[in-house]
Design a protein around this motif. Sequence first.
Motif, PDB file in Angstrom:
ATOM      1  N   HIS A  73      97.553 129.169  26.737  1.00  0.00           N
ATOM      2  CA  HIS A  73      98.346 129.521  28.027  1.00  0.00           C
ATOM      3  C   HIS A  73      98.007 130.974  28.311  1.00  0.00           C
ATOM      4  CE1 HIS A  73     101.122 131.381  25.295  1.00  0.00           C
ATOM      5  NE2 HIS A  73     101.400 132.326  25.991  1.00  0.00           N
ATOM      6  N   GLY A  74      98.046 131.547  29.479  1.00  0.00           N
ATOM      7  CA  GLY A  74      97.648 132.691  29.887  1.00  0.00           C
ATOM      8  C   GLY A  74      96.176 132.733  29.952  1.00  0.00           C
ATOM      9  N   LEU A  75      95.330 131.620  30.392  1.00  0.00           N
ATOM     10  CA  LEU A  75      94.101 131.597  30.689  1.00  0.00           C
ATOM     11  C   LEU A  75      93.718 131.950  31.982  1.00  0.00           C
ATOM     12  CD1 LEU A  75      93.287 128.153  28.918  1.00  0.00           C
ATOM     13  CD2 LEU A  75      93.829 130.128  27.913  1.00  0.00           C
ATOM     14  N   ILE A  76      92.398 132.426  32.034  1.00  0.00           N
ATOM     15  CA  ILE A  76      91.836 132.899  33.497  1.00  0.00           C
ATOM     16  C   ILE A  76      90.734 131.690  34.096  1.00  0.00           C
ATOM     17  CG2 ILE A  76      90.481 134.561  34.677  1.00  0.00           C
ATOM     18  CD1 ILE A  76      91.561 136.566  32.727  1.00  0.00           C
ATOM     19  N   ARG A  77      90.821 131.478  35.153  1.00  0.00           N
ATOM     20  CA  ARG A  77      89.995 130.400  35.817  1.00  0.00           C
ATOM     21  C   ARG A  77      89.301 131.069  37.031  1.00  0.00           C
ATOM     22  NH1 ARG A  77      91.091 124.678  38.509  1.00  0.00           N
ATOM     23  NH2 ARG A  77      92.885 124.593  37.054  1.00  0.00           N
ATOM     24  N   LEU A  78      87.828 131.523  36.995  1.00  0.00           N
ATOM     25  CA  LEU A  78      87.320 132.102  37.918  1.00  0.00           C
ATOM     26  C   LEU A  78      86.752 131.133  38.598  1.00  0.00           C
ATOM     27  CD1 LEU A  78      85.056 134.686  35.819  1.00  0.00           C
ATOM     28  CD2 LEU A  78      87.452 134.905  37.060  1.00  0.00           C
ATOM     29  N   MET A  79      87.175 131.009  39.996  1.00  0.00           N
ATOM     30  CA  MET A  79      86.946 130.072  41.119  1.00  0.00           C
ATOM     31  C   MET A  79      85.868 130.621  42.006  1.00  0.00           C
ATOM     32  SD  MET A  79      90.552 128.689  41.883  1.00  0.00           S
ATOM     33  CE  MET A  79      90.156 127.129  42.398  1.00  0.00           C
ATOM     34  N   VAL A  80      84.654 129.998  41.940  1.00  0.00           N
ATOM     35  CA  VAL A  80      83.435 130.481  42.442  1.00  0.00           C
ATOM     36  C   VAL A  80      83.319 129.559  43.931  1.00  0.00           C
ATOM     37  CG1 VAL A  80      80.864 131.240  42.740  1.00  0.00           C
ATOM     38  CG2 VAL A  80      82.215 131.317  40.519  1.00  0.00           C
ATOM     39  N   TRP A  81      83.836 130.073  45.037  1.00  0.00           N
ATOM     40  CA  TRP A  81      83.830 129.344  46.347  1.00  0.00           C
ATOM     41  C   TRP A  81      82.422 129.435  46.884  1.00  0.00           C
ATOM     42  CZ3 TRP A  81      87.347 125.854  46.804  1.00  0.00           C
ATOM     43  CH2 TRP A  81      88.574 126.072  46.117  1.00  0.00           C
TER      44      TRP A  81
END
Length: 345
Positions: A73-81
């Motif tokens: 948990h406490g992960l990061i998702r970088l969302m490249v739009w």
Amino acid sequence: MSDRNTGNESTAIEGIYEACIGVGDPIPQIQYWEQFGYRIRQVGELSKAAAYQLYGVESALRSIRLYHGEADHGLIRLMVWENPTNSGLKMSSMKAKGNRWTTTLTADLFNILNQVEAAVAAGLPIKYTYPSWEIIYNKERKARPFIDPAIGVREMMVLQPLTRQVLFQRFGYTMFSYGTINSSAPFKTSQITHMGMVVQDDSKETLKFYEETLGLLRVRDDVETNYDSKAGREIFELQPNEKFLVTAFDDPRSSKTNVQAARSGRLYIIRFPESIELENNFEAAQPGCLGMSLYTYRVRGIKQYLNRIKASRVQKFTEISSNEFGEESFSFVAPDGYFWTLVAG
């Protein structure tokens, strides 16, 4: 995960799974979060049509999931739009509806302060507060200076165009299941231990959603912070007559009474009185925006969760579809206005 039997299906939810950050060029953010001990583990994509189906955003999407050690948990998702909808929260006030931020444990807060002051000297866009002393537990304890141990935390806020962080260091106590520090990381930090939101709801009706519909454990309720708290007034720009109340929701495996059994992955909801006029920033804090724009939970029994969501007072929801990583997911806007995504785990 914690089990909960409902009908013919076993369901479960954990602590907050991911903080999602909308980005243009992901490389600087990857390099930034590497200093906090994060590493790339998954990459995935969605077409414009698939992204619209799950997130309501008319843009193709490429995402990068960053893990921290063995944390689940406490992960990061970088969302490249491909086509971001707006520039997001940036360095706007923490005292606003729609606000989002992450909190992380560190073993060396002043090393991070050194970096912050270097960024200021370099003319980079950044807003911060000096590390303030706060007593979190046993506030009534009378300690003798230089004789008794100082038991508390120092915490600071750091806002940048794509990140909104609170960082804290413990003194005089430990919590073994609430953040695991990567001592080899340059900033000696843990995974994200908790994430926050700001609401206004004097009736507390919207809080029931997290406990009754999502099945989270309410571990703290109506804990008051007022102008007397240096960290509180600086981070949330409190005026002398203002206050806010804190309610916290945990992974159901956590504990209401045993501090040492508390698990990280906590959701902090800051509730300002409705008598205070707050800016509404929801449009800048949802998928498609740059910066802090989405939180996710990982669940078991995702179809049952969708049924619960449909029967609740959510503002809107999507059907289940595959996310960027091929996982079953669906999204909804909670009664308080915050956009969420659930991920099958």
